[in-house]
Design an enzyme around this catalytic site. Structure first.
Site, short mmCIF file in Angstrom:
data_model
loop_
_atom_site.label_atom_id
_atom_site.label_comp_id
_atom_site.label_asym_id
_atom_site.label_seq_id
_atom_site.Cartn_x
_atom_site.Cartn_y
_atom_site.Cartn_z
N GLY A 206 54.62 -17.67 -13.04
CA GLY A 206 55.03 -16.95 -11.88
C GLY A 206 56.52 -16.60 -11.72
O GLY A 206 57.23 -16.70 -12.69
N ASN A 207 57.06 -16.18 -10.53
CA ASN A 207 58.73 -15.97 -10.50
C ASN A 207 59.03 -16.41 -9.01
O ASN A 207 57.97 -17.04 -8.08
CB ASN A 207 59.02 -14.43 -10.62
CG ASN A 207 58.18 -13.73 -9.69
OD1 ASN A 207 58.39 -13.51 -8.45
ND2 ASN A 207 57.17 -12.96 -10.16
#
Ligand code: CTP
Length: 397
Positions: A206-207
């Site tokens: 993810g980020n």
């Protein structure tokens, strides 16, 4: 502009309250419906009889009047806007801190409509750090403030603190309702937040995107009358009421959700931080720890903005974002062209106050006509106002 608009006027204890008689007259003349709530202190400065005569409605000030209960919740729901004029520093402090000790403060706390406050006080009180702090707090709640004017004050001094004149307040209200209609019934799609690309049932790539910027843009479009679909990746942020929300996790889900609504969309704003790569295989069971070095094979996700750029029709506007760390301007311009977007909002991680999880952002907007606008660091809500203003400008150009 004010015809049939429902205005709830809250009057608090300040000498400027005497000007509300003229204000109510102007509002009624402009075709508005006016209901009035006064604090007990306001009753010392202007008569309820005058105001009920001018507004053609009973003026309320007690939670329980004539043995019946004034329904503060319904008052806030009835109004298109709650105008607080004049706003004394005492009531300002109560608004900022959730104190609810009279009908006015109960109405304020339960109001679901936008609130516009018009302060009035003596200069020294106006400049006190506590007043400034409280004003910032209510602005943080989303309340608008019409600034005080400079001139002769009740104390005999001359300086800042006079309530804005009724004509100025009327103009601001007209601008407010005009702004509310700028995107009336327009269908707007906004993507926001990160995407999570699953590796196995418990892990993902993810980020750090919080979704705050996209949510603020969606809320701003809604404020201006649009019908907004927010396609939101995993984000813990609070979502304002009135948006149609489609929750997604992966880039693929976000792509599919966008495709399901894009055809009927007038304006699309792609602010999500979509993963560029996703695992080729998702393990059905939790991956166990074994080798010292562990590699994951990744494949490209679909570029949603780029794809929408290839299918967009005449009249649809497409806005994208570019988050860059190097050669920012060139990279943003490249994205504008390659993705066939109408505008690109650039934020650089090299600017302090810009980026993913904070509450502020610093942007530059490039548009397809060669326009380039630089903005200062601002709260994400204020940045959303700048972005939506630019979109409206380009959309109606
Ligand atoms: N975007 C998208 N779908 C993707 C990747 C990006 O719709 N799979 C959109 C983003 O929402 C943003 C714009 O494309 O509006 C630019 O995203 P960004 O991550 O800055 O750029 P990329 O195109 O992914 O290129 P790079 O990561 O190489 O800078």
């Amino acid at each position: 502009m004010l015809k049939n608009k429902k205005i709830l006027l809250g009057i608090t204890g300040s000498i400027a309250a005497y000007k509300t008689a003229a204000l109510v007259r102007l509002l009624i003349k402009a075709g508005a419906e006016v209901k009035i709530v006064m604090t007990p202190a306001a009753m010392n400065f202007v008569s309820a009889l005058t105001l009920s005569t001018l507004s053609k409605n009973q003026v309320l000030s007690d939670l329980a009047e004539n043995n019946s209960w004034s329904n503060h919740v319904m008052l806030g729901r009835w109004a298109d806007v709650m105008l607080v004029a004049p706003l004394s520093c005492n009531t300002l402090a109560k608004m900022a801190h959730g104190i609810c000790d009279n009908l006015f403060t109960a109405v304020y706390l339960s109001a679901t409509c936008p609130v516009i406050a018009v302060p009035a006080m003596d200069e020294d009180m106006w400049h006190h750090a506590s007043t400034k702090n409280n004003l910032q707090i209510i602005q943080g709640f989303g309340n608008a403030v019409i600034p005080v004017e400079n001139g002769e004050l009740a104390s005999g001094l001359t300086g800042d603190g006079r309530m804005a004149e009724p004509e100025t307040i009327l103009k601001r209200l007209e601008a407010f309702f005009f702004g509310q209609n700028q995107l009336l019934e327009k269908k707007i799609l906004v993507t926001a937040g990160p995407t999570y690309e699953a590796l196995d049932p418990v892990r993902f790539i993810g980020n750090h995107s919080s979704g705050k910027m996209g949510i603020a843009i969606a809320a701003e479009c809604k404020k201006r009358g649009a019908v907004v679909t927010l396609i939101l990746g995993p984000s813990g942020e609070e979502i304002p009421a009135g948006l149609q929300v489609i929750r997604v996790k992966s880039a693929e889900e976000m792509f599919n959700a966008c495709m399901s609504v894009f055809d009927h969309t007038d304006i699309a704003v792609m602010s999500a931080a979509v993963a560029d790569y996703t695992p080729v295989n998702i393990a059905t069971d939790k991956i166990k720890k074994s080798e010292d070095i562990f590699s994951v094979e990744l494949k490209k996700t679909k570029d949603i903005l780029k794809h929408l750029g290839t299918i967009k029709k005449e009249g649809q506007l497409l806005a994208g974002f570019a988050l860059e760390t190097t050669d920012e301007r060139n990279n943003a311009l490249k994205k504008l062209a390659e993705k066939n977007a109408d505008l690109i909002v650039l934020n650089s991680l090299n600017d302090s106050g810009a980026g993913f999880s904070g509450d502020t952002n610093k942007i530059t907007i490039f548009d397809k006509n060669g326009g380039e606008q630089h903005f200062d660091t601002k709260s994400k809500k204020e940045v959303a106002v700048d972005i939506v203003n630019t979109i409206i400008h380009l959309y109606y150009a």
